[in-house]
Design a protein around this motif. Structure first.
Motif, PDB file in Angstrom:
ATOM      1  N   UNK A  95     -86.830  -8.934  -7.839  1.00 25.08           N
ATOM      2  CA  UNK A  95     -85.554  -8.830  -8.544  1.00 25.08           C
ATOM      3  C   UNK A  95     -85.079 -10.178  -9.105  1.00 25.08           C
ATOM      4  N   UNK A  96     -85.279 -11.260  -8.379  1.00 26.97           N
ATOM      5  CA  UNK A  96     -84.869 -12.574  -8.873  1.00 26.97           C
ATOM      6  C   UNK A  96     -85.709 -12.985 -10.079  1.00 26.97           C
ATOM      7  N   UNK A 126     -76.899 -16.357   1.159  1.00 30.47           N
ATOM      8  CA  UNK A 126     -75.650 -15.962   0.515  1.00 30.47           C
ATOM      9  C   UNK A 126     -75.978 -15.038  -0.655  1.00 30.47           C
ATOM     10  N   UNK A 127     -75.981 -13.739  -0.441  1.00 34.33           N
ATOM     11  CA  UNK A 127     -76.389 -12.807  -1.496  1.00 34.33           C
ATOM     12  C   UNK A 127     -75.424 -12.700  -2.677  1.00 34.33           C
ATOM     13  N   UNK A 154     -78.574 -16.125 -14.077  1.00 34.58           N
ATOM     14  CA  UNK A 154     -79.600 -15.300 -13.435  1.00 34.58           C
ATOM     15  C   UNK A 154     -79.392 -15.239 -11.927  1.00 34.58           C
ATOM     16  N   UNK A 155     -79.009 -16.350 -11.339  1.00 36.76           N
ATOM     17  CA  UNK A 155     -78.798 -16.393  -9.885  1.00 36.76           C
ATOM     18  C   UNK A 155     -77.538 -15.641  -9.509  1.00 36.76           C
ATOM     19  N   UNK A 156     -76.437 -15.923 -10.177  1.00 35.21           N
ATOM     20  CA  UNK A 156     -75.167 -15.296  -9.783  1.00 35.21           C
ATOM     21  C   UNK A 156     -75.141 -13.798 -10.086  1.00 35.21           C
ATOM     22  N   UNK A 160     -74.248  -9.215  -8.149  1.00 36.26           N
ATOM     23  CA  UNK A 160     -73.713  -7.981  -8.722  1.00 36.26           C
ATOM     24  C   UNK A 160     -74.517  -6.773  -8.285  1.00 36.26           C
ATOM     25  N   UNK A 161     -75.793  -7.006  -7.925  1.00 35.87           N
ATOM     26  CA  UNK A 161     -76.655  -5.903  -7.518  1.00 35.87           C
ATOM     27  C   UNK A 161     -76.789  -5.800  -6.005  1.00 35.87           C
TER      28      UNK A 161
END
Length: 162
Positions: A95-96, A126-127, A154-156, A160-161
């Motif tokens: 996903x990342x 920290x998701x 992309x990281x932040x 949201x998911x």
């Protein structure tokens, strides 16, 4: 009386991306060169060899570290994860990695493995990182192409998911 020269080779056992390896390594061999040359996992890049650029970032027992700053013998008994270990075994993107692609968070791609490893270490702790937390997590990684905005997005967006 003669002085015995110390052995230049050590046997290490290390788990990399879930596979166990036992190898004789030169005591002065850097972890990044062990990973790339001995294990042929070339996703970990060699950038500066001084710990400044972050291209060689891997996880050592769950912590993001710069593998050009560690000797392979220091990883003896440890678990190492490289960028190759991020994706599922089926060859799909994690996903990342998909988020980096979706947000155009790469250009030349040289820094990308290190960025992914630093970002994944953050996301494991920290998701739902803030923009500042994402910037702090990648502050040891240099990118000369992107300007970091898309990388941070992309990281932040992963929060949201989550």
């Amino acid at each position: 009386m003669s002085v015995e020269e110390p052995s230049r080779s050590r046997t290490i056992t290390v788990e990399v991306n879930g596979d166990r390896y036992e190898r004789d390594v030169d005591a002065r061999r850097l972890l990044v060169h062990f990973i790339r040359d001995e294990l042929e996992l070339t996703g970990t890049h060699v950038g500066c060899d001084t710990g400044n650029c972050g291209a060689c970032t891997v996880h050592l027992d769950g912590q993001a570290v710069k593998s050009c700053m560690l000797l392979a013998v220091q990883a003896d008994g440890a678990k190492v994860r490289t960028v190759e270990g991020l994706a599922p075994a089926d060859g799909e993107l994690s996903p990342l990695q998909q988020s980096f692609s979706t947000h155009h968070a790469l250009q030349c791609g040289y820094c990308t493995p290190g960025m992914l490893m630093s970002a994944s270490a953050l996301l494991e702790q920290n998701p739902r990182p803030t923009e500042q937390e994402a910037r702090t997590a990648i502050q040891g990684n240099i990118c000369r192409c992107t300007g970091y905005v898309n990388i941070v997005e992309a990281i932040t967006s992963m929060g949201e998911t989550a």
